[in-house]
Design a protein around this motif. Structure first.
Motif, PDB file in Angstrom:
ATOM      1  N   PHE A   1      -3.527 -23.056  -0.676  1.00 37.52           N
ATOM      2  CA  PHE A   1      -3.588 -23.558   0.023  1.00 37.52           C
ATOM      3  C   PHE A   1      -2.866 -24.414   1.055  1.00 37.52           C
ATOM      4  O   PHE A   1      -3.577 -24.774   1.895  1.00 37.52           O
ATOM      5  CB  PHE A   1      -4.706 -24.662  -0.737  1.00 37.52           C
ATOM      6  CG  PHE A   1      -5.941 -25.910  -0.009  1.00 37.52           C
ATOM      7  CD1 PHE A   1      -7.021 -25.926   0.846  1.00 37.52           C
ATOM      8  CD2 PHE A   1      -5.204 -26.941  -0.185  1.00 37.52           C
ATOM      9  CE1 PHE A   1      -7.268 -26.646   1.732  1.00 37.52           C
ATOM     10  CE2 PHE A   1      -5.641 -28.330   0.628  1.00 37.52           C
ATOM     11  CZ  PHE A   1      -6.871 -28.149   1.301  1.00 37.52           C
TER      12      PHE A   1
ATOM     13  N   TRP B   1      -1.201 -22.497   3.687  1.00 37.71           N
ATOM     14  CA  TRP B   1      -2.636 -22.436   5.051  1.00 37.71           C
ATOM     15  C   TRP B   1      -2.803 -23.588   5.624  1.00 37.71           C
ATOM     16  O   TRP B   1      -2.685 -23.845   6.941  1.00 37.71           O
ATOM     17  CB  TRP B   1      -3.544 -21.581   4.807  1.00 37.71           C
ATOM     18  CG  TRP B   1      -3.869 -20.102   4.303  1.00 37.71           C
ATOM     19  CD1 TRP B   1      -3.787 -19.486   3.178  1.00 37.71           C
ATOM     20  CD2 TRP B   1      -3.003 -19.153   5.515  1.00 37.71           C
ATOM     21  NE1 TRP B   1      -4.027 -18.249   3.751  1.00 37.71           N
ATOM     22  CE2 TRP B   1      -3.264 -18.333   4.543  1.00 37.71           C
ATOM     23  CE3 TRP B   1      -3.560 -19.212   6.756  1.00 37.71           C
ATOM     24  CZ2 TRP B   1      -2.696 -16.807   5.402  1.00 37.71           C
ATOM     25  CZ3 TRP B   1      -3.135 -18.130   7.490  1.00 37.71           C
ATOM     26  CH2 TRP B   1      -3.254 -17.037   6.625  1.00 37.71           C
ATOM     27  N   GLY B   2      -2.817 -24.647   4.804  1.00 38.70           N
ATOM     28  CA  GLY B   2      -2.923 -25.952   5.364  1.00 38.70           C
ATOM     29  C   GLY B   2      -2.160 -26.757   6.148  1.00 38.70           C
ATOM     30  O   GLY B   2      -1.537 -26.767   7.533  1.00 38.70           O
TER      31      GLY B   2
ATOM     32  N   ILE C   1      -1.504 -26.814  10.559  1.00 38.34           N
ATOM     33  CA  ILE C   1      -1.476 -28.568  10.885  1.00 38.34           C
ATOM     34  C   ILE C   1      -0.031 -28.075  12.145  1.00 38.34           C
ATOM     35  O   ILE C   1       0.094 -28.451  12.751  1.00 38.34           O
ATOM     36  CB  ILE C   1      -0.795 -29.589  10.263  1.00 38.34           C
ATOM     37  CG1 ILE C   1      -1.708 -30.045   8.704  1.00 38.34           C
ATOM     38  CG2 ILE C   1      -0.344 -30.508  10.628  1.00 38.34           C
ATOM     39  CD1 ILE C   1      -1.616 -30.374   7.731  1.00 38.34           C
TER      40      ILE C   1
END
Length: 256
Positions: free
Chosen positions: A34, A37-38, A42
């Motif tokens: 998570f 991928w975050g 961004i």
């Protein structure tokens, strides 16, 4: 030990550590994915944002490196969880069954909406059962008391007594629909299938009283299909079995 925590419930079996470890590892790696991928998302938002007098130019970013890295991470993670955790534990749980001599053997017969418990008695042999002898009030498992080895068998409804620090081997079946035998404190959950006797085993590590639940929607009164699991010391369990045997000898019939 608190049986109701903020994360996982308390544990009372030798399986709990392995199962809880797998659950924690899955969540940890999912958290890492998570975050990864975050950060990737961004970076894309910042690098390829469109503003006044500025056109989006999708160049300069490594097109394959990050996706390939994420795919590799997921593949390695899934392979490790499958080969390193799931399959070895599943083999241990399903294939490495304790022998009858070293374990407490019990039959659990599910029905709408109760758990029927059948112990073999002092001789360690289950007496013959016959569906034509089933009486929901006095003989829900259909035990044939004319069978010599059934004379000392003990049955209860919704009360599963077990000794601690000793393997428990449960033969699970059902008289009607599919049920799911669930002992969260033991990290045990197994469907009961009509026409099948499915072995389930675990080793209790501490004494206490907990609930037996049905984790499969099994009818309009599914909510009340509950039982009591009571793990006792070996001496307490032996005393309970002796009490039941004395009741049978005195009354000449099952005591419910």
């Amino acid at each position: 030990m608190n049986d109701y925590g903020l994360w996982l419930p308390g544990s009372a079996s030798t399986f709990a550590e392995a199962i809880d470890g797998s659950i924690n590892l899955v969540h940890l790696l999912m958290l890492l994915m998570f975050i990864g991928w975050g950060v990737f998302f961004i970076l894309f938002l910042i690098r390829y944002r469109q503003g006044a007098g500025r056109a989006v130019v999708p160049t300069g970013f490594p097109k394959k490196a990050i996706p390939l890295a994420m795919i590799a991470f997921v593949t390695v993670f899934d392979g490790y969880m499958l080969l390193g955790h799931t399959l070895p534990f599943w083999k241990h749980f399903k294939r490495d069954l304790p022998t009858a001599e070293e374990s407490t053997v019990v039959r659990v017969v599910a029905q709408q909406f109760a758990w029927n418990i059948h112990y073999p008695g002092a001789d360690g042999i289950f007496g013959r059962t016959d569906p034509y002898l089933v009486d929901e009030q006095s003989n829900p498992v259909g035990l044939d008391r004319s069978d010599p080895v059934a004379v000392d068998d003990v049955t209860t409804i919704g009360q599963l007594h077990l000794p601690d620090d000793r393997p428990v081997l449960i033969h699970l079946t059902t008289k009607d629909v599919i049920h799911s035998f669930s002992l969260p404190i033991m990290r045990v959950k197994q469907d009961a299938i009509p026409g099948m006797s499915i072995p389930v085993w675990f080793v209790p590590t501490r004494t206490g009283t907990w609930q037996i639940a049905c984790a499969q929607l099994c009818g309009n009164s599914h909510y009340r299909m509950k039982g009591i699991l009571k793990v006792e010391t070996a001496a307490e369990f032996s005393a309970w079995m002796a009490e039941k045997a004395a009741d049978l000898a005195e009354e000449g019939e099952e005591v419910w």
